[in-house]
Every structure is written in structure tokens, then in C-alpha cells.
Design a protein around this motif. Structure first.
Motif, PDB file in Angstrom:
ATOM      1  N   SER A  39     -37.224   1.371 -68.745  1.00 41.87           N
ATOM      2  CA  SER A  39     -37.656   0.145 -69.282  1.00 41.87           C
ATOM      3  C   SER A  39     -36.698  -0.244 -70.539  1.00 41.87           C
ATOM      4  N   PHE A  40     -36.261  -1.690 -70.494  1.00 42.69           N
ATOM      5  CA  PHE A  40     -35.934  -2.122 -71.679  1.00 42.69           C
ATOM      6  C   PHE A  40     -37.021  -2.936 -72.511  1.00 42.69           C
ATOM      7  N   GLY A  41     -37.734  -2.332 -73.433  1.00 38.83           N
ATOM      8  CA  GLY A  41     -38.794  -3.114 -74.140  1.00 38.83           C
ATOM      9  C   GLY A  41     -39.761  -3.413 -73.049  1.00 38.83           C
ATOM     10  N   ASP A  42     -40.229  -4.652 -72.664  1.00 44.15           N
ATOM     11  CA  ASP A  42     -41.287  -4.749 -71.580  1.00 44.15           C
ATOM     12  C   ASP A  42     -40.835  -4.960 -70.347  1.00 44.15           C
ATOM     13  N   ASN A  43     -39.442  -4.909 -70.092  1.00 48.44           N
ATOM     14  CA  ASN A  43     -38.700  -5.184 -68.874  1.00 48.44           C
ATOM     15  C   ASN A  43     -38.612  -3.721 -68.236  1.00 48.44           C
ATOM     16  N   HIS A  44     -39.524  -3.551 -67.285  1.00 53.36           N
ATOM     17  CA  HIS A  44     -39.660  -2.288 -66.608  1.00 53.36           C
ATOM     18  C   HIS A  44     -38.739  -2.516 -65.447  1.00 53.36           C
ATOM     19  N   VAL A  45     -37.491  -1.791 -65.357  1.00 53.56           N
ATOM     20  CA  VAL A  45     -36.358  -2.097 -64.412  1.00 53.56           C
ATOM     21  C   VAL A  45     -36.785  -1.012 -63.485  1.00 53.56           C
ATOM     22  N   LEU A  46     -36.772   0.210 -63.620  1.00 51.96           N
ATOM     23  CA  LEU A  46     -37.121   1.363 -62.714  1.00 51.96           C
ATOM     24  C   LEU A  46     -38.562   1.641 -62.787  1.00 51.96           C
ATOM     25  N   LYS A  64     -31.522  -7.408 -55.316  1.00 59.50           N
ATOM     26  CA  LYS A  64     -31.716  -8.502 -55.893  1.00 59.50           C
ATOM     27  C   LYS A  64     -30.686  -8.488 -57.198  1.00 59.50           C
ATOM     28  N   SER A  65     -29.995  -9.420 -57.653  1.00 59.66           N
ATOM     29  CA  SER A  65     -29.388  -9.508 -58.737  1.00 59.66           C
ATOM     30  C   SER A  65     -30.452  -9.399 -60.039  1.00 59.66           C
ATOM     31  N   GLY A  66     -30.253  -8.359 -60.861  1.00 60.80           N
ATOM     32  CA  GLY A  66     -31.182  -8.042 -61.965  1.00 60.80           C
ATOM     33  C   GLY A  66     -32.195  -6.875 -61.558  1.00 60.80           C
ATOM     34  N   SER A  67     -32.112  -6.377 -60.216  1.00 58.50           N
ATOM     35  CA  SER A  67     -33.216  -5.512 -59.793  1.00 58.50           C
ATOM     36  C   SER A  67     -33.005  -3.964 -60.418  1.00 58.50           C
ATOM     37  N   GLY A  68     -31.800  -3.824 -61.107  1.00 56.16           N
ATOM     38  CA  GLY A  68     -31.807  -2.528 -61.881  1.00 56.16           C
ATOM     39  C   GLY A  68     -30.558  -1.593 -61.176  1.00 56.16           C
ATOM     40  N   LYS A  69     -29.854  -2.195 -60.125  1.00 57.00           N
ATOM     41  CA  LYS A  69     -28.887  -1.285 -59.446  1.00 57.00           C
ATOM     42  C   LYS A  69     -27.980  -0.772 -60.515  1.00 57.00           C
ATOM     43  N   SER A  70     -27.377  -1.621 -61.345  1.00 60.95           N
ATOM     44  CA  SER A  70     -26.221  -1.012 -62.132  1.00 60.95           C
ATOM     45  C   SER A  70     -26.807  -0.150 -62.967  1.00 60.95           C
ATOM     46  N   VAL A  71     -28.129  -0.348 -63.583  1.00 57.78           N
ATOM     47  CA  VAL A  71     -28.846   0.552 -64.585  1.00 57.78           C
ATOM     48  C   VAL A  71     -28.973   1.941 -63.795  1.00 57.78           C
ATOM     49  N   MET A  72     -29.493   1.696 -62.341  1.00 55.28           N
ATOM     50  CA  MET A  72     -29.743   3.057 -61.614  1.00 55.28           C
ATOM     51  C   MET A  72     -28.551   4.011 -61.591  1.00 55.28           C
ATOM     52  N   ASP A 193     -20.201   0.190 -57.878  1.00 57.57           N
ATOM     53  CA  ASP A 193     -20.876  -0.866 -58.449  1.00 57.57           C
ATOM     54  C   ASP A 193     -20.360  -2.287 -57.875  1.00 57.57           C
ATOM     55  N   GLU A 194     -20.918  -2.764 -56.882  1.00 55.90           N
ATOM     56  CA  GLU A 194     -20.683  -4.057 -56.363  1.00 55.90           C
ATOM     57  C   GLU A 194     -19.048  -4.338 -56.053  1.00 55.90           C
ATOM     58  N   PRO A 195     -18.542  -3.382 -55.122  1.00 53.97           N
ATOM     59  CA  PRO A 195     -16.952  -3.485 -55.017  1.00 53.97           C
ATOM     60  C   PRO A 195     -16.564  -4.680 -54.510  1.00 53.97           C
ATOM     61  N   THR A 226     -24.450  -3.083 -53.531  1.00 49.88           N
ATOM     62  CA  THR A 226     -23.836  -4.243 -53.343  1.00 49.88           C
ATOM     63  C   THR A 226     -25.341  -5.223 -52.873  1.00 49.88           C
ATOM     64  N   HIS A 227     -24.826  -6.584 -53.009  1.00 47.59           N
ATOM     65  CA  HIS A 227     -25.760  -7.483 -52.444  1.00 47.59           C
ATOM     66  C   HIS A 227     -25.133  -8.345 -51.041  1.00 47.59           C
ATOM     67  N   ASP A 228     -24.302  -7.870 -50.968  1.00 50.91           N
ATOM     68  CA  ASP A 228     -23.342  -8.434 -49.469  1.00 50.91           C
ATOM     69  C   ASP A 228     -23.759  -7.722 -48.089  1.00 50.91           C
TER      70      ASP A 228
HETATM   71  N1  LIG Z   1     -28.555  -2.541 -71.951  1.00 52.87           N
HETATM   72  C1  LIG Z   1     -29.298  -3.211 -71.534  1.00 52.87           C
HETATM   73  N2  LIG Z   1     -30.199  -3.629 -72.469  1.00 52.87           N
HETATM   74  C2  LIG Z   1     -31.558  -4.353 -72.327  1.00 52.87           C
HETATM   75  N3  LIG Z   1     -31.698  -4.879 -70.950  1.00 52.87           N
HETATM   76  C3  LIG Z   1     -30.695  -4.270 -69.883  1.00 52.87           C
HETATM   77  C4  LIG Z   1     -29.565  -3.589 -70.278  1.00 52.87           C
HETATM   78  N4  LIG Z   1     -28.966  -3.643 -69.040  1.00 52.87           N
HETATM   79  C5  LIG Z   1     -29.531  -4.029 -68.205  1.00 52.87           C
HETATM   80  N5  LIG Z   1     -30.800  -4.619 -68.782  1.00 52.87           N
HETATM   81  C6  LIG Z   1     -31.659  -5.191 -67.604  1.00 52.87           C
HETATM   82  O1  LIG Z   1     -31.881  -4.747 -66.760  1.00 52.87           O
HETATM   83  C7  LIG Z   1     -32.192  -5.298 -65.639  1.00 52.87           C
HETATM   84  C8  LIG Z   1     -31.408  -4.981 -64.488  1.00 52.87           C
HETATM   85  O2  LIG Z   1     -29.960  -5.007 -64.742  1.00 52.87           O
HETATM   86  P1  LIG Z   1     -28.878  -4.530 -63.740  1.00 52.87           P
HETATM   87  O3  LIG Z   1     -27.573  -4.720 -64.555  1.00 52.87           O
HETATM   88  O4  LIG Z   1     -29.059  -3.144 -63.540  1.00 52.87           O
HETATM   89  O5  LIG Z   1     -29.005  -5.529 -62.662  1.00 52.87           O
HETATM   90  P2  LIG Z   1     -28.128  -5.464 -61.197  1.00 52.87           P
HETATM   91  O6  LIG Z   1     -29.216  -5.022 -60.283  1.00 52.87           O
HETATM   92  O7  LIG Z   1     -26.901  -4.614 -61.390  1.00 52.87           O
HETATM   93  O8  LIG Z   1     -27.983  -6.909 -61.063  1.00 52.87           O
HETATM   94  P3  LIG Z   1     -26.344  -7.486 -60.493  1.00 52.87           P
HETATM   95  O9  LIG Z   1     -26.638  -7.630 -59.306  1.00 52.87           O
HETATM   96  O10 LIG Z   1     -26.388  -8.752 -61.026  1.00 52.87           O
HETATM   97  O11 LIG Z   1     -25.338  -6.538 -61.065  1.00 52.87           O
HETATM   98  C9  LIG Z   1     -31.850  -6.779 -66.113  1.00 52.87           C
HETATM   99  O12 LIG Z   1     -33.139  -7.602 -66.168  1.00 52.87           O
HETATM  100  C10 LIG Z   1     -30.969  -6.478 -67.469  1.00 52.87           C
HETATM  101  O13 LIG Z   1     -31.490  -7.711 -68.210  1.00 52.87           O
END
Ligand SMILES: Nc1ncnc2c1ncn2[C@@H]1O[C@H](COP(=O)(O)OP(=O)(O)OP(=O)(O)O)[C@@H](O)[C@H]1O
Ligand SMILES: [Mg+2]
Lengths: 270, 254
Positions: A39-46, A64-72, A193-195, A226-228
Motif C-alpha cells: 500500500s501507499f498510504g491509504d492506497n492499497h495497491v496489492l 487496468k491502468s493504475g491497478s498495480g502492475k508496475s508496482v508488482m 512492462d507494457e512493451p 500489458t493492457h493491449d
Molecule cells: N512510488 C509510489 N508512491 C505512491 N504511490 C504509487 C507509487 N507507485 C505507484 N503508486 C500508486 O500505485 C498504483 C498502481 O500504480 P502502477 O504504476 O503499478 O499502475 P499500473 O498498473 O502499472 O498502471 P499503468 O497501466 O498506467 O502503467 C497507482 O494508484 C499509483 O498511484
């Protein structure tokens, strides 16, 4: 609000069931993720993500965009520390490694960044030489890295760009140079990551073809984010849908595209 | 208001831990000598014209402005001493540091900031090069080493500017002017000024790197990083100057 939460809970439970039944114990997993939370603060990503990447396969993760793929995938290489859970890459648990072991492990993992991430103060050649600075032993080369650089560039069909700066390349060329840089250490696993994001359909197709030929040539295991949908259809052997921070559904492209679950269907609707 | 005070202490804390990480990483191998040299060259190369021009104008203006008053007091022969000492002790280092805060800190802030948002720093990390060593340590060391050189260069040009005025308006030869200046200067003027220049260079590099390295996502983040780097570096230059004057007062009763 409340009912929304409950729905999320049941869907998480559901996904966990599916995940258990789908785990294949006969194949060797090069990446294993268990119950990872971030999580980032209150934003529970995974929220307890599970995944396995088997040796030699092409696994696509969609979300979806913002679903946390890059974070993962950043958690996978230790760029972001997960809050809890277990991440293992090639038999080593990422969170427990010291810097040197982690660096050695990372030299076996190629990472293609979403925005290419070429070093824009360096030429293409210097960009490709950069990963070799610390991994000379692995390659067994001592002095001249030029043949390796040229081979990597030829793989992506850009040998003539050797002395250009990244600013002089188009978006698609940048992506290909970045791919060449990813390949230069001959990684065993490649994380894409989204090639194809931000590229026109034709260039996207070229990149996909490149990814396939690399896979054939070097036998790497690939995790493709990807989201393609088209990219996923062409390249995936197996797919995982990342929804609400969990492994919501997994299966082959045809299995998932035939699903009647509303959240799964949403991915394949044109 | 309370938020701002809190923010101030948070920043101060983060900056100190950034500095302590710098010292930890600066003295453990591997060292990035080549990159350090490149950075030194770049910083010197990028700033010396600016420092030279500013120094020249400061020397010129300072002398022109104070001449009438000195003439009134009948102390015009003291011009070289007064101008020389004030430039070497205070004006040279501070003006040079401020110019470099504007030029170098913002440059570093923008450069590292854009490397952060375009994931270049992450890419370095995964390719086995410690980005903190490669980017931060080299830059902070380069500013720390280069600023004293730039200060000396700026001082000399400023003195030359001042000598030019004296030469044209007061018929003082360059030789006489510089002789007077160098006779008036003592180690008590030179050493504290040089030492504080190192610290100016250190804070400029440190703040630029700190702001850039932790830049927020997005292009707006890069702008903010560059901008706040200048503000914070300039402020810290004055704080360091204040402390330096206090400390050197103890050692060399000014
Ligand atoms: N370093 C960070 N600090 C705070 N929040 C972050 C950070 N990195 C990502 N987030 C949050 O985590 C969530 C997921 O981000 P992420 O980049 O993983 O999305 P994504 O699935 O890769 O989307 P996209 O398809 O647009 O790349 C977003 O809501 C983003 O705001
Ligand atoms: Mg992403």
C-alpha cells in the motif's frame, strides 16, 4: 460502500480458490509470488497477489491502468519493497538478499521499462555498455565490448544507431534499443512492462515479433505486462488478470475470453 | 502554519539522513572515479563564464560605488584593502555560491529529477550499478571540490575589475593595486573563506541531488525539484555562511 467491500472480500476468496486449483506443481517455477501486499498510504495497491512464472513460458499479466502492475514487477526485482508476502526469484527470496547477491540475481533478470528508460545523457552504445560495467565476469569479456553491443543491436535491427543519442530516436526505436539493452546480459527471465504502450499498431506488432524471436532464440521465461488485448492474444501461453490488487482470474487467452464473469469480460470487450 | 513548521523539520531530517547516506557510500568501494572527473569538468565548464562575468561586475561596481565615500573621508588609498578584504572574505564566496546554487543546484535537481521520473534511476539500479554512488556521490563530491576553485577564480576576476576602476579613475597601477591587496590579506582571511567554500559546494550538490533524487512523479515534479533545489540551496548557503563567520571568529578574532 459496505456492500462494495463485501463484494471485494468474496472476490478475493474466490480468486484464492482458483489460484490453488490452478497451481501446477509439475513445472519448475522461476518466479513465485505468494500473498504479496503493498500500500501507499491509504492506497492499497496489492492485496495478497499470487503468481507463478514457469520456466520457458510467456505469461501475460493484464490489468487496468493504475491497478498495480508496475508496482508488482518492481517488487519482483526489489525496486519496491513489498509490505508483506513472499517473493522468490530463481529459488532466492528477494527480501533477504544482500546487495551483492541481489545484483548478481538481477543480472539474470531483464527489465524493460514502461517508458524505455534510456539514459538520455549517453549514446546508444554507452547505454548498452552500461549494464556490462558491473557484470564483466558473467560475460567473460575483458576489453572489447563492441561486438556484443553490435550483436544486441542487430537483434533488434538497429545496428546503425550505435552513435546516436536517445533524443534522436523515435519512440519505437527507443523501445527497441531498450530491449537490446535488456538483452545484453543474456537474462534468463525478462520482465516486460507494457512493451507496446504508446506505439502505433504496426510498431507494436514489430515489437511483439521481436519478443517472440528472442524467446525462441534464447529460451527465456517472459513476464509480459500489458493492457493491449491483441498483444496478449498473440504472445500469451497463460494469462493472469490483476483486479483489485489480486490475481482475479487466470487461464489461457481462449479460456478467459470465453468467461462470463463481468470483471473478466470487461477486459475483452471491444 | 503548523504544517509548514512540521514540513521544515521533516525536510531537515530527510536531508540529514541523505547526507549521512552520502558519507556512508562515498567511502566504500566501488568508486566511480571516471564519472567524478567528468562531473568536475562539467561543473567547472558550465559555471566559470557566469562566475567570471559576475565577479568582474561586482568588483567594478563595488569600487565605483564606494570611491566617492572614501574620497570624502580622504581614505581613497585604502580602497584596495577594503575592496580586497571584503571580496575575499565575504562577497566572493557568497556571490559565487549563490550563482552556483542557481546554476548547478537547479541543473542537478532537474537532471536527477527527470532521470527519476523516466525510471532511468530504477534502470541503473536493476543493471547492477548503485545509482546513489554513480549519480549522487560523484555530483556532491564534484561540487565540493569545484566550488573553492570557482571562488578563487571569481575573486581574482573581481579584484581585476576593481583594479581596473582604480587604474582608470585613480591612476593606480595594477601592480601597486595587487601589491596592496595581497599585503593586506592574511591567512585569517583566506583560510576561513576557502573552508567555507567547500561547505558551500557541499550543500549545493547535496540539496540539488536530494531534491532531484526524490523528485515526485510526473514532469511537474521535475520543475518543482529544480525550483526548490535553488531556493533551499541559496538559503543553506546563507546559513552556512552565518555559522562559518561565527566559527572563524573564535579562531581568528576578526
Ligand atoms: N512510488 C509510489 N508512491 C505512491 N504511490 C504509487 C507509487 N507507485 C505507484 N503508486 C500508486 O500505485 C498504483 C498502481 O500504480 P502502477 O504504476 O503499478 O499502475 P499500473 O498498473 O502499472 O498502471 P499503468 O497501466 O498506467 O502503467 C497507482 O494508484 C499509483 O498511484
Ligand atoms: Mg505501469
Amino acid at each position: 460502500m459496505n456492500s462494495d467491500l463485501m463484494e471485494k472480500d468474496t472476490s478475493i476468496a474466490l480468486a484464492k480458490e482458483k489460484w490453488k486449483s490452478n497451481t501446477d506443481t509439475n513445472r519448475k517455477a522461476v518466479i513465485r509470488i505468494k500473498d504479496v501486499r503493498k500500500s501507499f498510504g491509504d492506497n492499497h495497491v496489492l492485496n495478497g497477489f499470487n503468481m507463478e512464472l514457469y520456466e520457458g513460458e510467456n505469461l501475460v499479466v493484464m490489468g487496468k491502468s493504475g491497478s498495480g502492475k508496475s508496482v508488482m514487477i518492481k517488487c519482483l526485482v526489489g525496486l519496491i519493497a513489498a509490505d508483506s508476502g513472499y517473493i522468490e526469484v530463481m529459488g532466492k527470496e528477494i527480501a533477504t538478499l544482500d546487495r551483492q547477491t541481489l545484483d548478481e540475481l538481477r543480472s539474470d533478470i531483464g527489465f524493460l521499462f514502461q517508458g524505455s528508460a534510456l539514459y538520455d545523457s549517453m549514446t546508444v552504445r554507452e547505454n548498452l555498455e552500461f549494464p556490462m560495467r558491473r557484470h564483466r565476469e558473467k560475460l567473460g569479456v575483458v576489453s572489447d565490448t563492441t561486438p556484443l553491443v553490435i550483436e544486441a543491436l542487430e537483434n533488434v535491427g538497429l545496428a546503425h544507431t550505435l552513435d546516436l543519442m536517445p533524443a534522436e530516436l523515435s519512440g519505437g526505436m527507443k523501445r527497441r534499443v531498450a530491449l537490446a539493452r535488456t538483452l545484453i546480459l543474456k537474462p534468463k527471465i525478462i520482465l516486460y512492462d507494457e512493451p507496446t504502450s504508446g506505439l502505433d499498431p504496426i510498431t507494436a506488432k514489430e515489437i511483439i515479433e521481436l519478443m517472440r524471436s528472442i524467446q525462441k532464440k534464447y529460451g527465456t521465461s517472459s513476464l509480459i505486462i500489458t493492457h493491449d488485448v491483441d498483444c496478449a492474444r498473440v504472445i500469451s501461453e497463460r494469462m493472469i488478470l490483476l483486479v483489485d490488487g489480486i490475481n482475479y482470474a487466470q487461464g489461457t487467452y481462449s479460456e478467459l475470453s470465453a468467461s462470463t464473469d463481468a470483471k473478466v469480460e470487461a477486459f475483452f470487450k471491444k | 502554519m503548523t504544517h509548514q513548521v512540521k514540513q521544515f523539520f521533516v525536510q531537515a531530517g530527510e536531508l540529514s539522513s541523505f547526507a549521512s547516506r552520502f558519507f556512508k557510500e562515498a567511502f566504500t568501494p566501488p568508486f566511480e572515479f571516471k564519472e567524478l572527473l567528468r562531473q568536475c569538468y562539467q561543473m567547472g565548464n558550465r559555471s566559470f563564464v557566469l562566475v567570471g562575468v559576475t565577479g568582474f561586475i561586482i568588483g567594478l561596481v563595488l569600487t565605483l560605488q564606494s570611491r566617492p565615500t572614501m574620497i570624502q573621508f580622504g581614505a581613497v588609498s585604502w580602497m584596495p584593502n577594503m575592496v580586497g578584504i571584503s571580496i575575499v572574505r565575504e562577497i566572493g564566496p557568497v556571490i559565487t555560491a549563490l550563482i552556483c546554487a542557481g546554476r548547478i543546484a537547479s541543473g542537478i535537481g532537474a537532471e536527477l529529477g527527470s532521470m527519476r521520473v523516466t525510471e532511468q534511476i530504477d534502470a541503473m539500479e536493476v543493471s547492477g550499478t548503485n545509482p546513489f554512488k554513480y549519480l549522487v556521490v560523484t555530483r556532491v563530491m564534484a561540487t565540493t571540490l569545484m566550488l573553492p576553485l570557482l571562488v578563487i577564480f571569481g575573486d581574482l576576476i573581481a579584484l581585476y575589475g576593481s583594479a581596473l576602476v582604480e587604474n582608470l579613475k585613480g591612476n593606480v597601477s595594477f601592480q601597486l593595486y595587487f601589491n596592496t591587496v595581497f599585503n593586506a590579506l592574511t591567512f585569517g582571511d583566506l583560510i576561513p573563506a576557502t573552508i567555507k567554500s567547500f561547505f558551500f559546494g557541499f550543500v549545493i550538490g547535496l540539496v540539488g541531488c536530494f531534491k532531484g533524487y526524490y523528485s515526485k512523479k510526473g514532469t511537474a515534479g521535475v520543475g518543482i525539484a529544480a525550483n526548490t533545489a535553488v531556493v533551499m540551496a541559496s538559503l543553506l548557503v546563507f546559513v552556512v555562511d552565518f555559522i562559518a563567520v561565527f566559527v572563524s571568529d573564535i579562531f581568528y578574532e576578526l
